[in-house]
Design a protein around this motif. Sequence first.
Motif, PDB file in Angstrom:
ATOM      1  N   VAL A  94      67.179  49.522  45.021  1.00  0.00           N
ATOM      2  CA  VAL A  94      68.374  50.137  44.436  1.00  0.00           C
ATOM      3  C   VAL A  94      69.567  49.994  45.386  1.00  0.00           C
ATOM      4  O   VAL A  94      70.664  49.601  44.978  1.00  0.00           O
ATOM      5  N   ARG A  95      69.350  50.309  46.652  1.00  0.00           N
ATOM      6  CA  ARG A  95      70.434  50.233  47.647  1.00  0.00           C
ATOM      7  C   ARG A  95      71.010  48.822  47.729  1.00  0.00           C
ATOM      8  O   ARG A  95      72.225  48.633  47.756  1.00  0.00           O
ATOM      9  N   THR A  96      70.134  47.820  47.738  1.00  0.00           N
ATOM     10  CA  THR A  96      70.588  46.430  47.835  1.00  0.00           C
ATOM     11  C   THR A  96      71.282  45.973  46.562  1.00  0.00           C
ATOM     12  O   THR A  96      72.335  45.326  46.606  1.00  0.00           O
ATOM     13  N   THR A  97      70.700  46.316  45.416  1.00  0.00           N
ATOM     14  CA  THR A  97      71.276  45.898  44.138  1.00  0.00           C
ATOM     15  C   THR A  97      72.650  46.523  43.909  1.00  0.00           C
ATOM     16  O   THR A  97      73.535  45.889  43.320  1.00  0.00           O
ATOM     17  N   MET A  98      72.837  47.755  44.368  1.00  0.00           N
ATOM     18  CA  MET A  98      74.107  48.445  44.148  1.00  0.00           C
ATOM     19  C   MET A  98      75.286  47.707  44.784  1.00  0.00           C
ATOM     20  O   MET A  98      76.426  47.860  44.354  1.00  0.00           O
ATOM     21  N   LYS A  99      75.014  46.882  45.770  1.00  0.00           N
ATOM     22  CA  LYS A  99      76.095  46.126  46.421  1.00  0.00           C
ATOM     23  C   LYS A  99      76.648  45.042  45.505  1.00  0.00           C
ATOM     24  O   LYS A  99      77.762  44.569  45.684  1.00  0.00           O
ATOM     25  N   GLU A 100      75.815  44.622  44.523  1.00  0.00           N
ATOM     26  CA  GLU A 100      76.225  43.517  43.651  1.00  0.00           C
ATOM     27  C   GLU A 100      76.110  43.863  42.174  1.00  0.00           C
ATOM     28  O   GLU A 100      76.072  42.988  41.325  1.00  0.00           O
ATOM     29  N   ILE A 101      76.050  45.169  41.864  1.00  0.00           N
ATOM     30  CA  ILE A 101      75.872  45.572  40.471  1.00  0.00           C
ATOM     31  C   ILE A 101      77.101  45.161  39.651  1.00  0.00           C
ATOM     32  O   ILE A 101      78.230  45.204  40.143  1.00  0.00           O
ATOM     33  N   THR A 102      76.874  44.735  38.415  1.00  0.00           N
ATOM     34  CA  THR A 102      77.967  44.285  37.557  1.00  0.00           C
ATOM     35  C   THR A 102      78.042  45.142  36.292  1.00  0.00           C
ATOM     36  O   THR A 102      77.111  45.880  35.966  1.00  0.00           O
ATOM     37  N   PHE A 139      66.220  46.438  38.981  1.00  0.00           N
ATOM     38  CA  PHE A 139      66.633  46.559  40.387  1.00  0.00           C
ATOM     39  C   PHE A 139      65.732  45.729  41.298  1.00  0.00           C
ATOM     40  O   PHE A 139      66.202  45.162  42.284  1.00  0.00           O
ATOM     41  N   TYR A 140      64.465  45.631  40.942  1.00  0.00           N
ATOM     42  CA  TYR A 140      63.552  44.805  41.720  1.00  0.00           C
ATOM     43  C   TYR A 140      63.890  43.320  41.552  1.00  0.00           C
ATOM     44  O   TYR A 140      63.773  42.532  42.490  1.00  0.00           O
ATOM     45  N   GLN A 141      64.317  42.959  40.355  1.00  0.00           N
ATOM     46  CA  GLN A 141      64.670  41.562  40.093  1.00  0.00           C
ATOM     47  C   GLN A 141      65.971  41.161  40.774  1.00  0.00           C
ATOM     48  O   GLN A 141      66.131  40.036  41.216  1.00  0.00           O
ATOM     49  N   LYS A 142      66.907  42.101  40.872  1.00  0.00           N
ATOM     50  CA  LYS A 142      68.234  41.764  41.378  1.00  0.00           C
ATOM     51  C   LYS A 142      68.409  42.005  42.879  1.00  0.00           C
ATOM     52  O   LYS A 142      69.449  41.645  43.438  1.00  0.00           O
ATOM     53  N   CYS A 143      67.407  42.603  43.521  1.00  0.00           N
ATOM     54  CA  CYS A 143      67.574  42.934  44.944  1.00  0.00           C
ATOM     55  C   CYS A 143      67.486  41.704  45.847  1.00  0.00           C
ATOM     56  O   CYS A 143      67.827  41.759  47.030  1.00  0.00           O
ATOM     57  N   ILE A 148      59.279  41.902  47.231  1.00  0.00           N
ATOM     58  CA  ILE A 148      59.409  43.227  46.625  1.00  0.00           C
ATOM     59  C   ILE A 148      59.154  43.139  45.121  1.00  0.00           C
ATOM     60  O   ILE A 148      58.461  43.980  44.542  1.00  0.00           O
ATOM     61  N   LEU A 149      59.696  42.102  44.476  1.00  0.00           N
ATOM     62  CA  LEU A 149      59.451  41.908  43.046  1.00  0.00           C
ATOM     63  C   LEU A 149      57.969  41.646  42.789  1.00  0.00           C
ATOM     64  O   LEU A 149      57.394  42.182  41.833  1.00  0.00           O
TER      65      LEU A 149
END
Length: 216
Positions: A94-102, A139-143, A148-149
């Motif tokens: 979640v933390r990593t994905t939030m940097k690039e969320i669209t 979130f696992y796919q986008k991190c 992790i996925l």
Amino acid sequence: MEKLRNVSLSKSVYTHLRNAIITGEIKPGNPLLVLEICDKLNVSQAPVREALERLNQDGLIERRPNKSAIVTDVSIEEVEAIYELRSLIEGHAVRTTMKEITKKDIGELKIIYEEMKSASLKNDLILLNEKDMEFHRLFYQKCGNPMILKTWNEIELKIMRFIYTTNQVYFPSLDRVADAHLPLIEVVASGDGQKAEELFLKHMKAVWWKMKGVSV
């Protein structure tokens, strides 16, 4: 064409058996015999064997030396270990994905929520849980971390087996399961990565804490 039909049949047999295991219709320790399944579902042996192989890869069944297969169990200790692992990797995802969320990602989460809501109104707990997993899988796919996925893919069905029961016990209605994801969408839309991580972890652990009698 024959191979295509077999693939389609294999998928249907797999889905039928997977759902029966998740719901407890086929209980842990029960044997799965190819010929019995063929007779019950009126299919040939090839798609059944393919489905059983996939179930084995998923960890839902266990092959025995005599080539029989039995349904595996998920102990409380294993679930606890899974949730301990999930708390580590989901926070990072979640933390990593939030940097690039669209906006597109947020729109996708809203669509999944609506599909969860629809499933809950139809009392379709299997579909509801599948959509629940899809929501978190984004979130696992986008991190950006394939390991992790991979880990998520390995534990996803075990989580589904667990929440199939707990969602009925610890939520007054199935639509509350869907609605529990609304605050997650809101915090993601806010762009606050730290708050998102904290709320996702609290959401993930809520039922586990209730089982242990912890006030949340």
